[in-house]
Design a protein around this motif. Structure first.
Motif, PDB file in Angstrom:
ATOM      1  N   ALA A 150     -43.844  52.565 -48.051  1.00  0.00           N
ATOM      2  CA  ALA A 150     -44.705  52.657 -49.238  1.00  0.00           C
ATOM      3  C   ALA A 150     -45.021  51.276 -49.804  1.00  0.00           C
ATOM      4  O   ALA A 150     -46.149  51.010 -50.254  1.00  0.00           O
ATOM      5  CB  ALA A 150     -44.028  53.520 -50.303  1.00  0.00           C
ATOM      6  N   THR A 151     -44.038  50.376 -49.771  1.00  0.00           N
ATOM      7  CA  THR A 151     -44.256  49.012 -50.254  1.00  0.00           C
ATOM      8  C   THR A 151     -45.305  48.307 -49.404  1.00  0.00           C
ATOM      9  O   THR A 151     -46.196  47.623 -49.928  1.00  0.00           O
ATOM     10  CB  THR A 151     -42.936  48.228 -50.232  1.00  0.00           C
ATOM     11  N   HIS A 152     -45.224  48.477 -48.102  1.00  0.00           N
ATOM     12  CA  HIS A 152     -46.218  47.872 -47.218  1.00  0.00           C
ATOM     13  C   HIS A 152     -47.591  48.479 -47.437  1.00  0.00           C
ATOM     14  O   HIS A 152     -48.608  47.774 -47.506  1.00  0.00           O
ATOM     15  CB  HIS A 152     -45.806  48.034 -45.760  1.00  0.00           C
ATOM     16  N   GLN A 153     -47.647  49.796 -47.581  1.00  0.00           N
ATOM     17  CA  GLN A 153     -48.930  50.469 -47.787  1.00  0.00           C
ATOM     18  C   GLN A 153     -49.576  50.050 -49.108  1.00  0.00           C
ATOM     19  O   GLN A 153     -50.805  50.059 -49.225  1.00  0.00           O
ATOM     20  CB  GLN A 153     -48.743  51.974 -47.742  1.00  0.00           C
ATOM     21  N   ALA A 154     -48.749  49.645 -50.079  1.00  0.00           N
ATOM     22  CA  ALA A 154     -49.278  49.182 -51.371  1.00  0.00           C
ATOM     23  C   ALA A 154     -49.798  47.754 -51.303  1.00  0.00           C
ATOM     24  O   ALA A 154     -50.338  47.242 -52.294  1.00  0.00           O
ATOM     25  CB  ALA A 154     -48.194  49.290 -52.434  1.00  0.00           C
ATOM     26  N   GLY A 155     -49.645  47.107 -50.150  1.00  0.00           N
ATOM     27  CA  GLY A 155     -50.180  45.768 -49.962  1.00  0.00           C
ATOM     28  C   GLY A 155     -49.176  44.644 -50.122  1.00  0.00           C
ATOM     29  O   GLY A 155     -49.541  43.468 -50.005  1.00  0.00           O
ATOM     30  N   ASP A 156     -47.921  44.976 -50.388  1.00  0.00           N
ATOM     31  CA  ASP A 156     -46.894  43.946 -50.566  1.00  0.00           C
ATOM     32  C   ASP A 156     -46.184  43.721 -49.233  1.00  0.00           C
ATOM     33  O   ASP A 156     -45.096  44.244 -48.980  1.00  0.00           O
ATOM     34  CB  ASP A 156     -45.909  44.393 -51.645  1.00  0.00           C
ATOM     35  N   ARG A 157     -46.793  42.922 -48.376  1.00  0.00           N
ATOM     36  CA  ARG A 157     -46.237  42.696 -47.051  1.00  0.00           C
ATOM     37  C   ARG A 157     -44.880  42.000 -47.120  1.00  0.00           C
ATOM     38  O   ARG A 157     -43.915  42.420 -46.459  1.00  0.00           O
ATOM     39  CB  ARG A 157     -47.200  41.856 -46.212  1.00  0.00           C
ATOM     40  N   ALA A 158     -44.794  40.928 -47.889  1.00  0.00           N
ATOM     41  CA  ALA A 158     -43.530  40.200 -47.990  1.00  0.00           C
ATOM     42  C   ALA A 158     -42.450  41.087 -48.596  1.00  0.00           C
ATOM     43  O   ALA A 158     -41.295  41.068 -48.156  1.00  0.00           O
ATOM     44  CB  ALA A 158     -43.711  38.936 -48.818  1.00  0.00           C
ATOM     45  N   GLY A 159     -42.825  41.881 -49.585  1.00  0.00           N
ATOM     46  CA  GLY A 159     -41.861  42.781 -50.208  1.00  0.00           C
ATOM     47  C   GLY A 159     -41.333  43.810 -49.230  1.00  0.00           C
ATOM     48  O   GLY A 159     -40.144  44.156 -49.254  1.00  0.00           O
ATOM     49  N   ALA A 160     -42.208  44.312 -48.364  1.00  0.00           N
ATOM     50  CA  ALA A 160     -41.768  45.278 -47.350  1.00  0.00           C
ATOM     51  C   ALA A 160     -40.771  44.645 -46.403  1.00  0.00           C
ATOM     52  O   ALA A 160     -39.753  45.270 -46.058  1.00  0.00           O
ATOM     53  CB  ALA A 160     -42.972  45.809 -46.583  1.00  0.00           C
ATOM     54  N   TRP A 161     -41.022  43.405 -45.988  1.00  0.00           N
ATOM     55  CA  TRP A 161     -40.080  42.738 -45.090  1.00  0.00           C
ATOM     56  C   TRP A 161     -38.765  42.429 -45.790  1.00  0.00           C
ATOM     57  O   TRP A 161     -37.688  42.524 -45.182  1.00  0.00           O
ATOM     58  CB  TRP A 161     -40.692  41.462 -44.515  1.00  0.00           C
ATOM     59  N   ARG A 162     -38.816  42.072 -47.082  1.00  0.00           N
ATOM     60  CA  ARG A 162     -37.570  41.828 -47.804  1.00  0.00           C
ATOM     61  C   ARG A 162     -36.722  43.102 -47.861  1.00  0.00           C
ATOM     62  O   ARG A 162     -35.501  43.066 -47.652  1.00  0.00           O
ATOM     63  CB  ARG A 162     -37.864  41.332 -49.216  1.00  0.00           C
ATOM     64  N   LYS A 163     -37.360  44.220 -48.133  1.00  0.00           N
ATOM     65  CA  LYS A 163     -36.632  45.488 -48.187  1.00  0.00           C
ATOM     66  C   LYS A 163     -36.133  45.895 -46.802  1.00  0.00           C
ATOM     67  O   LYS A 163     -35.037  46.452 -46.673  1.00  0.00           O
ATOM     68  CB  LYS A 163     -37.522  46.574 -48.788  1.00  0.00           C
ATOM     69  N   PHE A 164     -36.939  45.632 -45.783  1.00  0.00           N
ATOM     70  CA  PHE A 164     -36.526  45.942 -44.411  1.00  0.00           C
ATOM     71  C   PHE A 164     -35.276  45.155 -44.040  1.00  0.00           C
ATOM     72  O   PHE A 164     -34.302  45.715 -43.493  1.00  0.00           O
ATOM     73  CB  PHE A 164     -37.665  45.621 -43.454  1.00  0.00           C
ATOM     74  N   LEU A 172     -31.775  35.989 -44.531  1.00  0.00           N
ATOM     75  CA  LEU A 172     -32.483  34.816 -44.027  1.00  0.00           C
ATOM     76  C   LEU A 172     -32.625  33.790 -45.140  1.00  0.00           C
ATOM     77  O   LEU A 172     -32.919  34.159 -46.288  1.00  0.00           O
ATOM     78  CB  LEU A 172     -33.883  35.189 -43.529  1.00  0.00           C
ATOM     79  N   PRO A 173     -32.446  32.504 -44.842  1.00  0.00           N
ATOM     80  CA  PRO A 173     -32.767  31.485 -45.847  1.00  0.00           C
ATOM     81  C   PRO A 173     -34.241  31.597 -46.238  1.00  0.00           C
ATOM     82  O   PRO A 173     -35.091  31.935 -45.409  1.00  0.00           O
ATOM     83  CB  PRO A 173     -32.477  30.171 -45.120  1.00  0.00           C
ATOM     84  N   GLU A 174     -34.533  31.310 -47.489  1.00  0.00           N
ATOM     85  CA  GLU A 174     -35.898  31.500 -47.978  1.00  0.00           C
ATOM     86  C   GLU A 174     -36.939  30.727 -47.164  1.00  0.00           C
ATOM     87  O   GLU A 174     -38.007  31.281 -46.852  1.00  0.00           O
ATOM     88  CB  GLU A 174     -35.989  31.108 -49.448  1.00  0.00           C
ATOM     89  N   PRO A 175     -36.685  29.468 -46.766  1.00  0.00           N
ATOM     90  CA  PRO A 175     -37.693  28.787 -45.936  1.00  0.00           C
ATOM     91  C   PRO A 175     -37.954  29.507 -44.610  1.00  0.00           C
ATOM     92  O   PRO A 175     -39.091  29.549 -44.135  1.00  0.00           O
ATOM     93  CB  PRO A 175     -37.095  27.400 -45.716  1.00  0.00           C
ATOM     94  N   VAL A 176     -36.901  30.063 -44.014  1.00  0.00           N
ATOM     95  CA  VAL A 176     -37.070  30.795 -42.766  1.00  0.00           C
ATOM     96  C   VAL A 176     -37.857  32.076 -43.020  1.00  0.00           C
ATOM     97  O   VAL A 176     -38.755  32.435 -42.241  1.00  0.00           O
ATOM     98  CB  VAL A 176     -35.699  31.121 -42.132  1.00  0.00           C
ATOM     99  N   PHE A 177     -37.545  32.753 -44.122  1.00  0.00           N
ATOM    100  CA  PHE A 177     -38.287  33.977 -44.450  1.00  0.00           C
ATOM    101  C   PHE A 177     -39.770  33.661 -44.628  1.00  0.00           C
ATOM    102  O   PHE A 177     -40.643  34.377 -44.109  1.00  0.00           O
ATOM    103  CB  PHE A 177     -37.731  34.618 -45.722  1.00  0.00           C
ATOM    104  N   GLN A 178     -40.085  32.598 -45.364  1.00  0.00           N
ATOM    105  CA  GLN A 178     -41.486  32.257 -45.606  1.00  0.00           C
ATOM    106  C   GLN A 178     -42.203  31.895 -44.308  1.00  0.00           C
ATOM    107  O   GLN A 178     -43.373  32.244 -44.111  1.00  0.00           O
ATOM    108  CB  GLN A 178     -41.579  31.103 -46.613  1.00  0.00           C
ATOM    109  N   GLN A 179     -41.493  31.213 -43.419  1.00  0.00           N
ATOM    110  CA  GLN A 179     -42.090  30.858 -42.139  1.00  0.00           C
ATOM    111  C   GLN A 179     -42.397  32.098 -41.310  1.00  0.00           C
ATOM    112  O   GLN A 179     -43.440  32.185 -40.656  1.00  0.00           O
ATOM    113  CB  GLN A 179     -41.156  29.937 -41.369  1.00  0.00           C
ATOM    114  N   MET A 180     -41.494  33.078 -41.355  1.00  0.00           N
ATOM    115  CA  MET A 180     -41.654  34.265 -40.525  1.00  0.00           C
ATOM    116  C   MET A 180     -42.557  35.326 -41.166  1.00  0.00           C
ATOM    117  O   MET A 180     -43.310  36.000 -40.459  1.00  0.00           O
ATOM    118  CB  MET A 180     -40.275  34.879 -40.232  1.00  0.00           C
ATOM    119  N   PHE A 181     -42.469  35.469 -42.486  1.00  0.00           N
ATOM    120  CA  PHE A 181     -43.112  36.615 -43.125  1.00  0.00           C
ATOM    121  C   PHE A 181     -43.974  36.242 -44.332  1.00  0.00           C
ATOM    122  O   PHE A 181     -44.382  37.123 -45.101  1.00  0.00           O
ATOM    123  CB  PHE A 181     -42.047  37.625 -43.579  1.00  0.00           C
TER     124      PHE A 181
END
Length: 277
Positions: A150-164, A172-181
């Motif tokens: 539902a988070t992804h469908q609402a347009g929050d891609r980064a939020g969906a990956w954080r919840k996943f 993941l360290p925040e710089p790594v998360f930002q690089q990946m997602f």
């Protein structure tokens, strides 16, 4: 001595019901199939290269991901469909029966392949299959997955990956998360995200293996777990599946994607588990 791999990859496509599958073949010798979901052929290329010196190694992008196009973009990708795709690919390269290494969703695809086409599989190493229905808290996990989608469908891609990642128990360290997602990603990668969250995550994690069929299969089934995955959800699901099949899990170097993080360290252990060590 394990031969060094020098054979380049030969790419091809195969028409299957509802999709055109992209695949790569390296080397020669007994067939090894390396599969993921949503990870595709590129993630397995380093490991494939290490095995190709004395094996025919088949890798592929699962339907709807990467270079494997589907006719209906709104259709779910189920483990049964992906197992049928794999069966057709193994028959197409005509080098089976295969030793199959499947990781994460690819482990679920591999289990479905053993159930449907055991004659094509000599051994399956199912590495960290995310089968939440085997857990005591399956209902809770199901709700978390629904919230991710539902988070992804609402347009929050980064939020969906954080919840996943939170559900998976992976930090993941925040710089790594930002690089990946983060937001600055290739449109093709974002399309793969859409397919994963919209059409693959729930059918994969909610698949229920036929334990009786797997127990009696002529194919040897091994449940693999990363040594660094302790406490993560796929450690829990893998141990639950191993217990249900009366098997002792096989430990592998690294974590959930140890095969990609350190393929040189992973390959000898995989050979050992396949019975080649």
């Amino acid at each position: 001595m394990i031969p060094a791999a020098t054979a380049p990859a030969t790419a091809g496509t195969l028409e299957v019901p509802g999709a055109r599958l992209y695949y790569e073949v390296r080397g020669s010798g007994p067939l090894v199939v390396l599969i993921g979901a949503p990870m595709g052929a590129a993630a397995f290329a380093p490991l494939a290269g290490l095995l190709a010196g004395d094996h025919t190694v088949l890798t592929t992008d699962p339907r709807g991901t990467g270079r494997s196009a589907v006719e209906d973009a709104g259709q779910d990708s189920t483990p049964e469909m992906r197992a049928d795709d794999l069966s057709r690919l193994i028959a197409h390269v005509d080098a089976g029966p295969a030793a199959v290494f499947g990781s994460s969703g690819g482990a679920v695809s591999g289990l479905a392949l053993v159930e449907a086409h055991p004659e094509q599989v000599g051994v399956l190493v199912a590495h960290e299959p995310p089968l939440i229905e085997l857990l005591d808290d399956a209902g809770h996990q199901r709700g978390l997955t629904d919230d991710i989608v539902a988070t992804h469908q609402a347009g929050d891609r980064a939020g969906a990956w954080r919840k996943f990642l939170a559900q998976a128990g992976i930090e993941l360290p925040e710089p790594v998360f930002q690089q990946m997602f983060g937001d600055d990603r290739d449109p093709a990668v974002l399309a793969d995200d859409d397919h994963w969250f919209g059409h693959e995550l729930r059918p994969t994690t909610r698949w229920r293996p036929d334990l009786a069929v797997l127990r009696s299969s002529p194919a040897r089934v091994v449940i693999g777990i990363g040594e660094d995955s302790t406490g993560e959800i796929c450690d829990r699901t893998s141990r639950a599946l191993a217990a249900a099949l009366d098997l002792e899990p096989a430990l592998f170097p690294g974590g959930h994607i140890g095969f990609a993080d350190d393929p040189a360290g992973f390959a000898p252990r995989l050979r050992e588990v396949l019975g080649e060590g």
